[in-house]
Design a protein around this motif. Structure first.
Motif, PDB file in Angstrom:
ATOM      1  N   ILE A 271       0.842  -1.192   0.000  1.00 11.67           N
ATOM      2  CA  ILE A 271       0.000   0.000   0.000  1.00 11.67           C
ATOM      3  C   ILE A 271       0.876   1.240   0.000  1.00 11.67           C
ATOM      4  O   ILE A 271       1.820   1.357   0.782  1.00 11.67           O
ATOM      5  N   CYS A 272       0.560   2.168  -0.902  1.00  8.98           N
ATOM      6  CA  CYS A 272       1.207   3.480  -0.926  1.00  8.98           C
ATOM      7  C   CYS A 272       0.118   4.522  -1.133  1.00  8.98           C
ATOM      8  O   CYS A 272      -0.559   4.519  -2.167  1.00  8.98           O
ATOM      9  N   LEU A 273      -0.052   5.404  -0.142  1.00  9.52           N
ATOM     10  CA  LEU A 273      -1.098   6.419  -0.190  1.00  9.52           C
ATOM     11  C   LEU A 273      -2.455   5.763  -0.400  1.00  9.52           C
ATOM     12  O   LEU A 273      -2.879   4.956   0.415  1.00  9.52           O
ATOM     13  N   ASP A 274      -3.166   6.038  -1.509  1.00 13.15           N
ATOM     14  CA  ASP A 274      -4.494   5.451  -1.714  1.00 13.15           C
ATOM     15  C   ASP A 274      -4.464   4.266  -2.661  1.00 13.15           C
ATOM     16  O   ASP A 274      -5.504   3.807  -3.124  1.00 13.15           O
ATOM     17  N   ARG A 275      -3.281   3.745  -2.964  1.00  8.48           N
ATOM     18  CA  ARG A 275      -3.177   2.644  -3.918  1.00  8.48           C
ATOM     19  C   ARG A 275      -2.802   1.342  -3.219  1.00  8.48           C
ATOM     20  O   ARG A 275      -1.961   1.333  -2.319  1.00  8.48           O
ATOM     21  N   ILE A 276      -3.423   0.262  -3.646  1.00  6.07           N
ATOM     22  CA  ILE A 276      -3.117  -1.073  -3.143  1.00  6.07           C
ATOM     23  C   ILE A 276      -2.589  -1.884  -4.320  1.00  6.07           C
ATOM     24  O   ILE A 276      -3.195  -1.895  -5.399  1.00  6.07           O
ATOM     25  N   TYR A 277      -1.466  -2.556  -4.129  1.00  9.58           N
ATOM     26  CA  TYR A 277      -0.863  -3.366  -5.185  1.00  9.58           C
ATOM     27  C   TYR A 277      -0.837  -4.822  -4.730  1.00  9.58           C
ATOM     28  O   TYR A 277      -0.464  -5.115  -3.596  1.00  9.58           O
ATOM     29  N   ILE A 278      -1.241  -5.721  -5.623  1.00  6.97           N
ATOM     30  CA  ILE A 278      -1.243  -7.153  -5.330  1.00  6.97           C
ATOM     31  C   ILE A 278      -0.433  -7.865  -6.392  1.00  6.97           C
ATOM     32  O   ILE A 278      -0.692  -7.722  -7.589  1.00  6.97           O
ATOM     33  N   LEU A 279       0.571  -8.626  -5.968  1.00  3.13           N
ATOM     34  CA  LEU A 279       1.373  -9.419  -6.881  1.00  3.13           C
ATOM     35  C   LEU A 279       0.961 -10.871  -6.768  1.00  3.13           C
ATOM     36  O   LEU A 279       0.753 -11.397  -5.667  1.00  3.13           O
ATOM     37  N   ASP A 280       0.866 -11.520  -7.932  1.00  2.64           N
ATOM     38  CA  ASP A 280       0.407 -12.894  -7.999  1.00  2.64           C
ATOM     39  C   ASP A 280       1.057 -13.519  -9.222  1.00  2.64           C
ATOM     40  O   ASP A 280       0.966 -12.986 -10.332  1.00  2.64           O
ATOM     41  N   SER A 281       1.724 -14.660  -9.086  1.00  2.02           N
ATOM     42  CA  SER A 281       2.482 -15.230 -10.203  1.00  2.02           C
ATOM     43  C   SER A 281       1.729 -16.297 -10.983  1.00  2.02           C
ATOM     44  O   SER A 281       2.307 -16.984 -11.813  1.00  2.02           O
ATOM     45  N   TRP A 282       0.427 -16.444 -10.756  1.00  2.00           N
ATOM     46  CA  TRP A 282      -0.338 -17.456 -11.453  1.00  2.00           C
ATOM     47  C   TRP A 282      -0.731 -16.928 -12.837  1.00  2.00           C
ATOM     48  O   TRP A 282      -1.377 -15.897 -12.953  1.00  2.00           O
ATOM     49  N   GLU A 283      -0.353 -17.633 -13.886  1.00  2.00           N
ATOM     50  CA  GLU A 283      -0.611 -17.148 -15.245  1.00  2.00           C
ATOM     51  C   GLU A 283      -2.091 -17.000 -15.512  1.00  2.00           C
ATOM     52  O   GLU A 283      -2.892 -17.887 -15.253  1.00  2.00           O
ATOM     53  N   GLY A 284      -2.459 -15.823 -16.080  1.00  2.00           N
ATOM     54  CA  GLY A 284      -3.843 -15.575 -16.478  1.00  2.00           C
ATOM     55  C   GLY A 284      -4.827 -15.546 -15.340  1.00  2.00           C
ATOM     56  O   GLY A 284      -6.010 -15.787 -15.533  1.00  2.00           O
ATOM     57  N   ILE A 285      -4.384 -15.194 -14.107  1.00  2.00           N
ATOM     58  CA  ILE A 285      -5.328 -15.226 -12.989  1.00  2.00           C
ATOM     59  C   ILE A 285      -6.338 -14.095 -13.087  1.00  2.00           C
ATOM     60  O   ILE A 285      -7.453 -14.208 -12.602  1.00  2.00           O
ATOM     61  N   PHE A 286      -5.971 -12.973 -13.705  1.00  2.00           N
ATOM     62  CA  PHE A 286      -6.919 -11.853 -13.780  1.00  2.00           C
ATOM     63  C   PHE A 286      -7.661 -11.874 -15.112  1.00  2.00           C
ATOM     64  O   PHE A 286      -7.060 -12.123 -16.141  1.00  2.00           O
TER      65      PHE A 286
END
Length: 286
Positions: A271-286
């Motif tokens: 989290i930085c300020l109002d942003r949330i970042y999520i890292l995920d290494s599963w191919e095509g998960i999104f």
């Protein structure tokens, strides 16, 4: 429903094309508290196939503009800015990193040793006496007041920006993603399936979360309100606790059902300020 109770409205993450292979999801909270899936960040080499080991491992930023990302398999640092190409900083074997508050240098960990990387001059990383003696180093973390936390095998060293040790905590974690610090300099550690909260003075205040985190603990982050966000280890799930350890909410960060045929390789929540970042290494998960 859980996010709505917190004043948020969750939307389903967009489904990219089969060849997009997005691995880092950027989320923000807009002016009315709505969770918005606003961007995906992907290097062309990440996830060319299911057997490919190229993927982001950790991200840090201090301004939501310049992102420093450790990428596998060579543990290389990339600088990413939205309107520019990825820039390889030609630095391999990096296991952790923390930017200095001036944005001009990075603390990095290589072979369990800490050094400083000059981002403007482009010169080689260097060490000084105060950093060299902190060996072996397992990871680095910082707090909103720019203190540096050095993870060692049995303790955590807290250092100010001048490099002076101002506190030693007789507890540690093997990875900096399992440590978060709030504005009051309280420490939250993911230890043995639960969250431990420690005071700035080194007193263990409470433990919580064991029953609420069935997928284990992958990564911790504290937002500007002092709430703790916990990414589970084997499921695309995030649980939010208040500063007293009371559960405030829970959500799934993608459009899958709540049952998964195999563990989801979650990596980091930042989290930085109002942003949330999520890292995920599963191919095509999104």
């Amino acid at each position: 429903e859980a996010l709505k109770a917190l004043g948020y409205v969750a939307g389903g993450a967009p489904a990219p094309s089969k060849m997009s292979h997005n691995f880092l999801m950027q989320v923000r909270l807009d002016s009315i508290g709505t969770v918005v899936y606003s961007d995906f960040i992907r290097h062309p080499e990440w996830g060319k196939s299911l057997q490919d080991s190229h993927s982001p491992r950790k991200l840090v930023t201090i301004d939501n503009d310049r992102f420093y990302i450790i990428s596998e398999p060579r543990q290389t640092i990339f600088l990413y800015r939205k309107n520019e190409e990825f820039r390889n900083l030609i630095m391999e074997g990096v296991t952790d990193l923390v930017p200095r508050s001036d944005g001009k240098r990075l603390y990095i960990v290589r072979q369990k040793r800490i050094s400083l990387l000059d981002l403007e001059g482009g010169g080689p990383d260097r060490t000084d006496a105060s950093l060299e003696k902190l060996f072996p180093c397992l990871g680095l973390c910082s707090d909103p007041k720019n203190n540096l936390y050095v993870l060692m095998e049995k303790r955590i060293r807290k250092m100010n920006e001048e490099g002076r040790t101002i506190r030693t905590y007789e507890v540690s974690v093997p990875d900096s993603r399992l440590l978060a610090i709030d504005e009051e300099e309280n420490l939250y550690l993911g230890v043995l399936g639960e969250i431990q909260k420690w005071s700035p003075g080194g007193v263990r205040l409470r433990s919580f979360g064991r029953s609420e985190l069935p997928g284990g603990i992958c990564s911790l982050a504290v937002d500007s309100k002092g709430d703790l966000w916990v990414l589970e280890k084997d499921a695309p799930a995030v649980t939010i606790f208040d500063r007293n350890g009371e559960k405030k909410g829970f959500f799934i960060y993608n459009s899958y059902d709540e049952k998964w045929e195999r563990p989801v390789p979650c990596l980091q929540l930042f989290i930085c300020l109002d942003r949330i970042y999520i890292l995920d290494s599963w191919e095509g998960i999104f």
